[in-house]
Design an enzyme around this catalytic site. Structure first.
Site, PDB file in Angstrom:
ATOM      1  N   GLY A  73      13.147  -8.238 -42.483  1.00 56.36           N
ATOM      2  CA  GLY A  73      11.933  -8.660 -41.779  1.00 56.36           C
ATOM      3  C   GLY A  73      10.823  -7.718 -42.188  1.00 56.36           C
ATOM      4  N   SER A  88      17.390  -6.128 -47.071  1.00 52.99           N
ATOM      5  CA  SER A  88      15.931  -6.084 -47.283  1.00 52.99           C
ATOM      6  C   SER A  88      15.299  -4.891 -46.529  1.00 52.99           C
ATOM      7  CB  SER A  88      15.324  -7.429 -46.886  1.00 52.99           C
ATOM      8  OG  SER A  88      13.986  -7.520 -47.264  1.00 52.99           O
ATOM      9  N   ALA A  89      14.584  -5.108 -45.423  1.00 51.10           N
ATOM     10  CA  ALA A  89      14.025  -3.977 -44.663  1.00 51.10           C
ATOM     11  C   ALA A  89      15.119  -2.994 -44.260  1.00 51.10           C
ATOM     12  CB  ALA A  89      13.286  -4.478 -43.424  1.00 51.10           C
ATOM     13  N   HIS A 104      14.093  -6.783 -53.242  1.00 51.37           N
ATOM     14  CA  HIS A 104      13.334  -7.943 -53.785  1.00 51.37           C
ATOM     15  C   HIS A 104      12.600  -7.528 -55.061  1.00 51.37           C
ATOM     16  CE1 HIS A 104      13.557 -10.442 -50.014  1.00 51.37           C
ATOM     17  NE2 HIS A 104      13.469  -9.282 -49.401  1.00 51.37           N
ATOM     18  N   GLU A 146      16.540  -9.570 -56.411  1.00 50.14           N
ATOM     19  CA  GLU A 146      17.155 -10.504 -55.463  1.00 50.14           C
ATOM     20  C   GLU A 146      18.509 -10.952 -56.023  1.00 50.14           C
ATOM     21  OE1 GLU A 146      14.429 -13.615 -54.404  1.00 50.14           O
ATOM     22  OE2 GLU A 146      13.258 -12.243 -53.156  1.00 50.14           O
TER      23      GLU A 146
END
Lengths: 236, 236
Positions: B91, B123-124, B160, B195
């Site tokens: 997020g 991700s985060a 990413h 990714e």
């Protein structure tokens, strides 16, 4: 009278640095006298950046000094107060803001612009003019003491605004999604200013200039599209 | 033994959320018992996010509770210490870090993982495992009290990670340029994890897994390319 020229990007595709904006800068500076004071802190090499900008502004007859070449705080403040314009170049917004706080230049620039010194901001310099830098695209490479910025306009701008690419297979957040996340925790409007776009503010008159237009985002509202020449006075 | 599974992205192109990573998560959790504790703070709607992740982890037989459903600090800390794994969802990295500081969960998670509780980050959640969040791609929508993060690995990761697009006419900084700016003021290596890519860390063994590989950036050095299966033990 408060005057700002906010330029989304320093370089347009297939053109040289500031080429697409030089005519608008020239027009914006008409009737002003003195030296343009450049703020190079968004980039790493301040001398190099100043040389580059000085050479370009010379073409429209503007004499430029850079704030990093003035060693005393009181003289930096005086130079800004008496400037023909303050010109804040692009680069990394976090580095720009952190350096300005460290040198105590945030109040100096803010007071000068509110007193009538024209402000020209490019990219990170656009973020800097807003209430906060919370809509920058940059990587947070240094930690500033606050995200609060110059607050010269009562809305945020996202420079280099980019429409979602329908052919992309990259799954990172689109720009619109990032601005939606901003509005989950903030209420100020965000103007997504596409590359080639500029915003001219003269007191209470706000005009969208340049090319490619802008997209206005507000919380819980569909985005609105604006074309070059549009008046956005309602934002101030 | 310190164990981490760091997943570049939650959703791969044309696949459903976590579909590309579920087998790796299942393997990573083999031999562990108890409840997976989910950390939903990177998103706005914590209940919704927890429901989504819980449903997916059920498919591999993992029972999940979310830290936001535990009301007392001492119970949150205890749940993390006794967790089968801590799972930090993606997020907005700034919102994630700000919330964890506010709830005093940074030391709790760090100590638990150093004591052997497996860490899964997406991700985060990958940025969070690093010394700082200074290589996140996210918009700084809230101001955390620091950019210092869990420091579970001694290098930074850019999740990413995206190669420059030779056909793009957009003039905003490429990801490589942003990482170069990071290295103008920071020295730690940055692994650009594309990714589809994952990084598995088991004590001093670091393995690149998943698809698409990674690109390693260091100051004043040409980037190095690594392919899936590569060992990157030298990073820890």
């Amino acid at each position: 009278m408060k005057r700002l020229l906010l330029i989304s990007n320093g370089t347009n595709y297939s053109r040289s640095f500031l080429d697409h904006a030089l005519e608008a800068i020239d027009t914006f500076l008409q009737g002003t006298t003195g030296e343009v004071i450049f703020v190079p802190y968004a980039k790493h090499d301040w001398d190099d950046y100043h040389d580059k900008v000085r050479g370009i502004l010379e073409r429209i007859g503007a004499v430029t000094d850079s704030v990093h070449r003035i060693s005393k705080e009181v003289e930096r403040k005086s130079a800004i107060q008496n400037a023909r314009a303050v010109f804040v170049g692009g680069g990394n917004t976090f580095r720009l803001l952190e350096t300005l706080y460290r040198l105590n230049l945030i109040p100096a620039i803010r007071e000068a612009v509110l007193a009538g010194v024209p402000y020209i901001g490019v990219s990170a310099g656009v973020n800097l003019a807003c209430p906060t830098i919370k809509t920058t695209n940059d990587m947070p490479i240094v930690y500033p003491p606050s995200f609060d910025a110059l607050n010269l306009v009562p809305f945020n701008i996202n420079p280099h605004y980019l429409d979602p690419d329908p052919n992309s297979q990259h799954m990172g957040e689109t720009r619109a999604k990032r601005i939606e996340e901003f509005h989950e925790v903030n209420t100020v409007p965000v103007l997504g200013l596409r590359e080639g776009g500029m915003l001219k503010i003269e007191s209470t008159a706000v005009t969208l200039a340049g090319e490619n237009g802008a997209r206005l985002f507000r919380p819980n509202t569909p985005p609105e599209e604006y074309h070059p020449g549009a008046r956005l006075d309602f934002l101030v």
